[in-house]
Motif scaffolding. Structure first.
Motif, PDB file in Angstrom:
ATOM      1  N   MET A 119       0.833  -1.210   0.000  1.00 42.79           N
ATOM      2  CA  MET A 119       0.000   0.000   0.000  1.00 42.79           C
ATOM      3  C   MET A 119       0.864   1.255   0.000  1.00 42.79           C
ATOM      4  N   GLU A 120       1.993   1.188   0.672  1.00 42.48           N
ATOM      5  CA  GLU A 120       2.916   2.327   0.639  1.00 42.48           C
ATOM      6  C   GLU A 120       3.417   2.539  -0.791  1.00 42.48           C
ATOM      7  N   ALA A 121       3.710   1.460  -1.488  1.00 42.43           N
ATOM      8  CA  ALA A 121       4.119   1.560  -2.891  1.00 42.43           C
ATOM      9  C   ALA A 121       2.977   2.124  -3.740  1.00 42.43           C
ATOM     10  N   PHE A 122       1.751   1.668  -3.475  1.00 41.23           N
ATOM     11  CA  PHE A 122       0.582   2.176  -4.201  1.00 41.23           C
ATOM     12  C   PHE A 122       0.488   3.703  -4.059  1.00 41.23           C
ATOM     13  N   TYR A 123       0.612   4.196  -2.836  1.00 36.12           N
ATOM     14  CA  TYR A 123       0.493   5.641  -2.621  1.00 36.12           C
ATOM     15  C   TYR A 123       1.648   6.420  -3.232  1.00 36.12           C
ATOM     16  N   SER A 124       2.760   5.750  -3.531  1.00 31.91           N
ATOM     17  CA  SER A 124       3.886   6.446  -4.167  1.00 31.91           C
ATOM     18  C   SER A 124       3.564   6.835  -5.607  1.00 31.91           C
ATOM     19  N   THR A 125       2.461   6.366  -6.128  1.00 29.09           N
ATOM     20  CA  THR A 125       2.070   6.696  -7.504  1.00 29.09           C
ATOM     21  C   THR A 125       1.191   7.933  -7.591  1.00 29.09           C
ATOM     22  N   ASP A 126       0.841   8.536  -6.454  1.00 24.21           N
ATOM     23  CA  ASP A 126      -0.122   9.639  -6.496  1.00 24.21           C
ATOM     24  C   ASP A 126       0.346  10.810  -7.357  1.00 24.21           C
ATOM     25  N   SER A 127       1.630  11.114  -7.312  1.00 27.33           N
ATOM     26  CA  SER A 127       2.117  12.233  -8.135  1.00 27.33           C
ATOM     27  C   SER A 127       2.015  11.902  -9.627  1.00 27.33           C
ATOM     28  N   TRP A 128       2.372  10.675  -9.993  1.00 25.20           N
ATOM     29  CA  TRP A 128       2.273  10.261 -11.394  1.00 25.20           C
ATOM     30  C   TRP A 128       0.825  10.332 -11.865  1.00 25.20           C
ATOM     31  N   ALA A 129      -0.070   9.859 -11.018  1.00 28.33           N
ATOM     32  CA  ALA A 129      -1.482   9.820 -11.376  1.00 28.33           C
ATOM     33  C   ALA A 129      -2.039  11.225 -11.553  1.00 28.33           C
ATOM     34  N   LEU A 130      -1.845  12.060 -10.550  1.00 29.33           N
ATOM     35  CA  LEU A 130      -2.468  13.381 -10.573  1.00 29.33           C
ATOM     36  C   LEU A 130      -1.798  14.348 -11.547  1.00 29.33           C
TER      37      LEU A 130
ATOM     38  N   ALA B  22       2.741  12.128   5.983  1.00 27.02           N
ATOM     39  CA  ALA B  22       3.783  13.158   5.874  1.00 27.02           C
ATOM     40  C   ALA B  22       4.096  13.466   4.413  1.00 27.02           C
ATOM     41  N   GLY B  23       3.920  12.495   3.544  1.00 28.96           N
ATOM     42  CA  GLY B  23       4.222  12.695   2.124  1.00 28.96           C
ATOM     43  C   GLY B  23       3.009  13.016   1.284  1.00 28.96           C
ATOM     44  N   ASP B  24       1.961  13.543   1.895  1.00 26.75           N
ATOM     45  CA  ASP B  24       0.709  13.814   1.178  1.00 26.75           C
ATOM     46  C   ASP B  24       0.741  15.160   0.457  1.00 26.75           C
ATOM     47  N   ALA B  25       1.569  15.241  -0.562  1.00 25.53           N
ATOM     48  CA  ALA B  25       1.718  16.493  -1.305  1.00 25.53           C
ATOM     49  C   ALA B  25       0.509  16.809  -2.180  1.00 25.53           C
ATOM     50  N   TYR B  26      -0.341  15.827  -2.439  1.00 25.95           N
ATOM     51  CA  TYR B  26      -1.464  16.018  -3.361  1.00 25.95           C
ATOM     52  C   TYR B  26      -2.823  15.968  -2.669  1.00 25.95           C
TER      53      TYR B  26
END
Length: 170
Positions: free
Chosen positions: A100-111, A155-159
């Motif tokens: 799930m941590e890996a999944f959330y690492s895609t948020d920047s690519w997605a958005l 902490a890494g929720d930039a989006y």
């Protein structure tokens, strides 16, 4: 199919068909659609193979080149199908949290891939991803590990798509 009635009618008709006809149709679709191929692959894979496919999907998204990048629609499809690969009842919860941590690492690519799918990506990360994260976190015997993963993600929720993880009490 636009209505539940149409869905149920089609389901009834398909249930009457010979199994070989359905298998051939599904394999034909898998040859024509990468999304259908991912579904078929998921259906025929072991839990270990599904984890490997999940990791491969995440890497494909996070290691795109500028020349060879996915559309927002493709990223949404890959991420949606990828979440479907993970079953909290059959996977070790610690491994599930790592994935799930890996999944959330895609948020920047997605958005950053599109602005037209912001709502869909928000639902995927805030609702679907959060529900799966919660299922793994609740089953995790090491609550401190689960809390640490949760803290890192927040902490890494930039989006702004990880905020719903705050609501998970561990």
């Amino acid at each position: 199919m636009e209505t539940k009635a149409e869905y149920h009618h089609a389901k009834e008709q398909l249930m009457r068909l010979d199994q070989c006809v359905l298998v051939d149709a599904l394999l034909t679709l898998a040859q024509e659609s990468s999304s259908a191929l991912m579904m078929v692959t998921s259906l025929i894979s072991s839990p270990e193979q599904r984890v490997a496919l999940f990791r491969s999907n995440i890497e494909r998204i996070t290691h795109q080149s500028r020349r060879d990048s996915f559309s927002g629609e493709r990223i949404l499809d890959i991420l949606t199908r990828s979440l479907g690969l993970l079953d909290p009842e059959e996977l070790d919860p610690t491994l599930g949290l790592e994935l799930m941590e890996a999944f959330y690492s895609t948020d920047s690519w997605a958005l950053e891939s599109t602005t037209e799918l912001d709502f869909e990506f928000d639902c995927l990360f805030s609702r679907d991803g959060c529900a799966l994260f919660s299922a793994f976190a609740q089953r995790c015997p090491d609550k401190e590990y689960a809390r640490n993963v949760q803290k890192r993600l927040l902490a890494g929720d930039a989006y702004g798509v990880r905020g719903s993880l705050k609501e998970i009490v561990l």
